[in-house]
Design an enzyme around this catalytic site. Structure first.
Site, PDB file in Angstrom:
ATOM      1  N   SER A  18       1.157   4.245  -2.989  1.00 34.68           N
ATOM      2  CA  SER A  18       1.028   5.696  -2.795  1.00 34.68           C
ATOM      3  C   SER A  18       2.237   6.440  -3.335  1.00 34.68           C
ATOM      4  CB  SER A  18       0.810   6.010  -1.309  1.00 34.68           C
ATOM      5  OG  SER A  18       1.974   5.814  -0.539  1.00 34.68           O
ATOM      6  N   LYS A  19       3.410   5.866  -3.170  1.00 33.30           N
ATOM      7  CA  LYS A  19       4.620   6.551  -3.624  1.00 33.30           C
ATOM      8  C   LYS A  19       4.817   6.434  -5.136  1.00 33.30           C
ATOM      9  CE  LYS A  19       6.121   8.403   0.162  1.00 33.30           C
ATOM     10  NZ  LYS A  19       6.219   9.870   0.305  1.00 33.30           N
ATOM     11  N   ALA A  33       0.831  -1.209   0.000  1.00 28.77           N
ATOM     12  CA  ALA A  33       0.000   0.000   0.000  1.00 28.77           C
ATOM     13  C   ALA A  33       0.863   1.256   0.000  1.00 28.77           C
ATOM     14  CB  ALA A  33      -0.924  -0.010   1.211  1.00 28.77           C
ATOM     15  N   TYR A  34       1.955   1.227   0.753  1.00 31.50           N
ATOM     16  CA  TYR A  34       2.857   2.374   0.798  1.00 31.50           C
ATOM     17  C   TYR A  34       3.487   2.627  -0.569  1.00 31.50           C
ATOM     18  CZ  TYR A  34       6.883   5.231   2.221  1.00 31.50           C
ATOM     19  OH  TYR A  34       7.827   6.228   2.341  1.00 31.50           O
ATOM     20  N   VAL A  35       3.949   1.563  -1.211  1.00 32.26           N
ATOM     21  CA  VAL A  35       4.543   1.699  -2.536  1.00 32.26           C
ATOM     22  C   VAL A  35       3.518   2.201  -3.550  1.00 32.26           C
ATOM     23  CG1 VAL A  35       5.423   0.350  -4.488  1.00 32.26           C
ATOM     24  CG2 VAL A  35       6.474   0.112  -2.243  1.00 32.26           C
TER      25      VAL A  35
END
Length: 247
Positions: free
Chosen positions: A159-160, A155-157
Site C-alpha cells: 500500500s505504501k 501488504a502494508y508495504v
C-alpha cells in the site's frame, strides 16, 4: 519560497488528530500556518489539537471525513477554504497498518488497509491537485519499510509503495503549476499505531536498526514535512527517508 500572496499559508493535515499528524499540525502552526486538523473517527482528539494550537496563538479548525470517501473529503477541503480563504499545503498522514505474513493475511484486512492507504491517498491527492494554490506543496506519507523488506509487512508495504508511485507521478503531472509533490518515508516511529501489539523486545530491536539507536519521534517526521511544505521549493517528485540512517 514562491507564493501567490503575502498572506499566511494554509494547510490541511489528514489524520491530524494523533501520532505523526498531530506533530505535523503543531509544527506547521508554530511556523505560522493556519491549519485544518482532519479526523476520521476521533473528533474529540482533533478538537483538543485545535485547542492547543489556538491557545498558543495560532489558527486551526477541525474537519472530519472518511479519507477514502471523495465526497466527505471534498467537504473537508471546502471547509478549509471557507474558513481560511484558500489552501497551500496538503499533508496526508492518515493511514492504517495491519501486519501479517502474506501466506496467512486475512484478505478483509488487505482490503481495509488498501482502501485507507491507497484509495485514501488517491482521493486526497486528486483533490489537492485541483485545490492547492500556486507555490504550494502536497506531501504524502510512505514508510521506510518499502526498502527494508521486513517480514509481516508485505501488504502494508504494497500500500505504501502505491503511495510513493502516486506522489511521484503527480509531481510530474503538475508541471507548470509551481506545486511540489513529495513522499516522506519515516522509519520506526513511536506512535500508538506503531507500538500497538509489539513486545518491548521487538521495539528495542527495531530501535537498534539505525545508528542513532532509538525510535523516531513524531516530531522528527514533522521536521521533514515542514521543510517540504515551506522552504524546499527545489525538492520535488522525491521520497525522503526520515529514519535516522536505517539501512
Amino acid at each position: 519560497m514562491s507564493t501567490t500572496t503575502d498572506q499566511p499559508r494554509i494547510a490541511l493535515v489528514t489524520g491530524g488528530s494523533g501520532g505523526i499528524g498531530r506533530a505535523v499540525v503543531k509544527r506547521l502552526a508554530a511556523d505560522g500556518y493556519a491549519v485544518a486538523v482532519h479526523y476520521s473517527g476521533n473528533k474529540d482528539r482533533a478538537e483538543e489539537t485545535v485547542g492547543e494550537v489556538t491557545e498558543a496563538g495560532g489558527r486551526a479548525i477541525a474537519v472530519g471525513g472518511d479519507i477514502a470517501d471523495e465526497n466527505a473529503m471534498a467537504a473537508a477541503f471546502d471547509a478549509t477554504e471557507n474558513a481560511f480563504g484558500g489552501l497551500d499545503v496538503v499533508v496526508n498522514t492518515a493511514g492504517t497498518m495491519l501486519l501479517s505474513p502474506i501466506a496467512t493475511l486475512d484478505l478483509a484486512d488487505l482490503d481495509r488497509m488498501h482502501r485507507t492507504n491507497i484509495r485514501g491517498t488517491f482521493v486526497v491527492s486528486q483533490l489537492a491537485a485541483n485545490r492547492v494554490r500556486t507555490g504550494g506543496a502536497i506531501i504524502n506519507l510512505s514508510t521506510s519499510v518499502t526498502r527494508t523488506q521486513l517480514p509481516s509487512y508485505g501488504a502494508y508495504v504494497a500500500s505504501k509503495a502505491a503511495v510513493e508511485g502516486i506522489s511521484l507521478i503527480l509531481a510530474r503531472e503538475l508541471r507548470g503549476r509551481d506545486i511540489t509533490v513529495n513522499a516522506v518515508a519515516p522509519g520506526p516511529t513511536a506512535t500508538p499505531l506503531f507500538l500497538e501489539g509489539k513486545s518491548e523486545e521487538l521495539i528495542d530491536q527495531l530501535a537498534s536498526m539505525n545508528p542513532m539507536n532509538r525510535l523516531g519521534a513524531p516530531e522528527d517526521t514533522a521536521e521533514t514535512v515542514a521543510f517540504l511544505a515551506g522552504p524546499a521549493r527545489w525538492v520535488n517528485g522525491q521520497t525522503i527517508f526520515t529514519n535516522g540512517g536505517m539501512a
